[in-house]
Design a protein around this motif. Sequence first.
Motif, short mmCIF file in Angstrom:
data_model
loop_
_atom_site.label_atom_id
_atom_site.label_comp_id
_atom_site.label_asym_id
_atom_site.label_seq_id
_atom_site.Cartn_x
_atom_site.Cartn_y
_atom_site.Cartn_z
N LEU A 694 72.27 55.68 45.28
CA LEU A 694 71.55 57.55 45.94
C LEU A 694 71.42 57.79 44.43
N VAL A 695 70.16 58.03 44.57
CA VAL A 695 69.34 58.68 43.84
C VAL A 695 69.39 60.38 44.46
N PRO A 696 69.13 61.11 42.62
CA PRO A 696 69.81 61.18 41.78
C PRO A 696 71.41 61.06 41.70
N PRO A 697 72.12 60.49 40.81
CA PRO A 697 73.99 59.99 40.35
C PRO A 697 73.98 61.38 40.28
N GLY A 698 74.98 61.72 41.38
CA GLY A 698 76.27 62.81 40.90
C GLY A 698 75.32 63.72 42.23
N VAL A 699 74.37 63.78 43.06
CA VAL A 699 74.21 64.87 44.06
C VAL A 699 75.15 64.15 45.32
N GLY A 724 71.71 70.26 45.05
CA GLY A 724 70.35 69.55 44.98
C GLY A 724 70.10 68.77 46.46
N THR A 725 69.03 67.70 45.87
CA THR A 725 68.38 67.24 47.03
C THR A 725 68.57 65.40 47.33
N GLY A 726 69.17 64.64 47.45
CA GLY A 726 70.34 63.90 46.96
C GLY A 726 69.66 62.31 48.47
#
Length: 747
Positions: A694-699, A724-726
Amino acid sequence: MAQGRSLLKNLLRHRIVTSTCAAAALLSQGCGGPTNAATVADAQASDATAAGDSLADTILWTDSGDGDQAATADDGAATTDLPGDLGPADATADQGPAPDAAADADAGSAPDAAALDTAPDAAPTDTASPIALDGNSPAQFGGSLNTWNVLPTSAIVAVGKPPFKPGQPPNPYPNYSAGLIDDLTGDGVADLLLFAQSGDARVVTGPVGPSASVAKLQGQPDQDPRVHSAALWMRPDGTRYALLAGSQLHAWRWTGSTWVDEGETFGVPEAGSNARHCVSTVDLDSDGLLDLLECRYQCDPGAAHRAWIDRGDGLLVDKTATFGLVGSGAAWNAGAFDLHDDGQLDIVWMHDGCANPNNTQALYENKGRDGAGQVLFERVQPNPLFDFPKAPMPYTSPMGCDNADFDGDGHLDLAIANVGLIYPLETAMKYLMTEDPDIPRLAQNNLLLQKADGSFSDAGLKAGLKSLVDPQKGLDITVWGIGAWDFDRDGWVDLAYAAAPDADSYENQLRGPMRPLLLRNQGNASFVSVSDSLNLPQPELANTLALGDLDGDGDQDWVLGQLAAPPIVLQNQITTPFHELRVQLRGRLSNPLGVGARITVTAGQVARTRLHGTTGTFATHHQLLSAFGLGTATAAQVQVRWPSGRVQDLGTVAADQTLNVEEPDTLQLSARTGKIGTTFEVELGLGAQPQVELVPPGVLAWASPLQCDSALKCKGKLVAQNVGTGYLKLAVAGQTLAVWPKLTVLP
């Protein structure tokens, strides 16, 4: 000034230049190991006809079953040798005469193909090539492209024509018409969309014929009616849209009983006076969703082209600046091209320049993703595709492009329709006040051949594509629409052109009308006109060209749109002893139309490659179908490298059919967007145990970890944590796939 006038005289000498160049070594490439399993869902191929006409048989390939499908078709009958139309006989002695196509025909037939090994998983064992390797492909074709009165009267669009007054300043640009051939309704049959710049648009539902149903696509009364370009767009669920772009973006969907315009729901605002002159579909961020490129023909600084990204919930968002596609200026068209053969599509903008060299012929290289998973493009300067000598003003005006391997060396090349120097004397003198004597020769059509090191050289002059001349008037033929098409199926890709004068001279009989052209590749990336041999129409005002199979017989018909007149339909009745293979794609992990897939067809010792669906012909697009001439071969091996990065080998298949190929791997998401706390169900079928980051972390975060069963079908559940956009970064056996599906988290 004297030098400028001398150069102008050279420009107006108008002669066709054709010369023979050494044939490059052909790429000898098999399918690279064991073939992927494939099954036949429809009827197997029928025998080829005596004249070698393509059949309308269709075979559906999927990833189920064991072993390769190997079917053969009979060879065509005896050849028909016809001389080529050499065009004006005005070549000077220092340039050498144009090659004699009649002599080519007398040189004998193409080599016979040896028998192919049709056993499962076996590659062809022949050593003789079914395609001429010595740079000399004899002309073997007959028949014609006939004007075809197939349209119902109600299908004729109203074009309109502004008044022309001799002696007055240049009149407003005349309205043009155009066509789009493709399956717009999703029933497997090609339909025909006809439109005019005036705003009149109509769909002839296939099969196209005098009794076909016609629907008029009527926009809102309060909207700007102008329409400049058309394209086919498709969502992963199979929903198809006929896009019409002008000041408004119209998206017409067939409900089964009527056409509904859903363009206003896409979130794309009105363009105002900076009307969209092109719209192209391509997956810019490799997430499996088709995006839109638009270009605008306005010289003011605010007329930037745009990249609209499918967010996944029905809305398109402008990511032009985010992606680095920040150029501005007058653009006629946009095309995609894989500059480095890395599976990442680069963007070519067809700019007119507007007296600003920085805006001329913009190439944006796909630089891949940054640490947050964001795709980035970077403008390449100096531009390797257009490394021309400097001039006080831009001197090229490209209208469209198409790509193929024109010289047979295994590398994709780019052909560009370039109207060149078609200006009045006062303007032309400004362009020609330069120390470089090559500028007049560089001002017309380009053939940019890619070398093994990735560099390009413009071979348009040697290929006979510059200074194309009307033999009666002795003036330049100004080309707009372009199509790369192997009309005689000899394995060497030919070029079709639509031609018309520019705005200030379209009713001037000295300048126009002009002849549409079909230029035959003689087997060494040098071309000669066969327009007379194939009975192409006499001079018209045709500036748009769409290729596609209107009558379902397996070959490419033409729709020529015109300045100030309705389109002309040409039925393909060309005969040839040679064979062909056609490929249509359905992406399951990649974008649904397979745009950008690299298809390689190998017959004997010869491999031919094309990028699927990336053409940028003026105002429209060709049918999303990739056709390959096979020469005398009755079977070939097929490999598809999907935009996702997956490689699918289909083994040995019979010629003279259409393969409907489905991508073997799948990705399903319950939704593409959602607010914080939303859960997304994920299903993956990659044919192997996948790794997902999963990129970026946290989304995004895993609510239920990905679990795979014994058949390697995997399911999991994600939860949206932050706005955001994950991205899901997918990999198989440690190899990252090109596709990064995105999930958008909203406040």
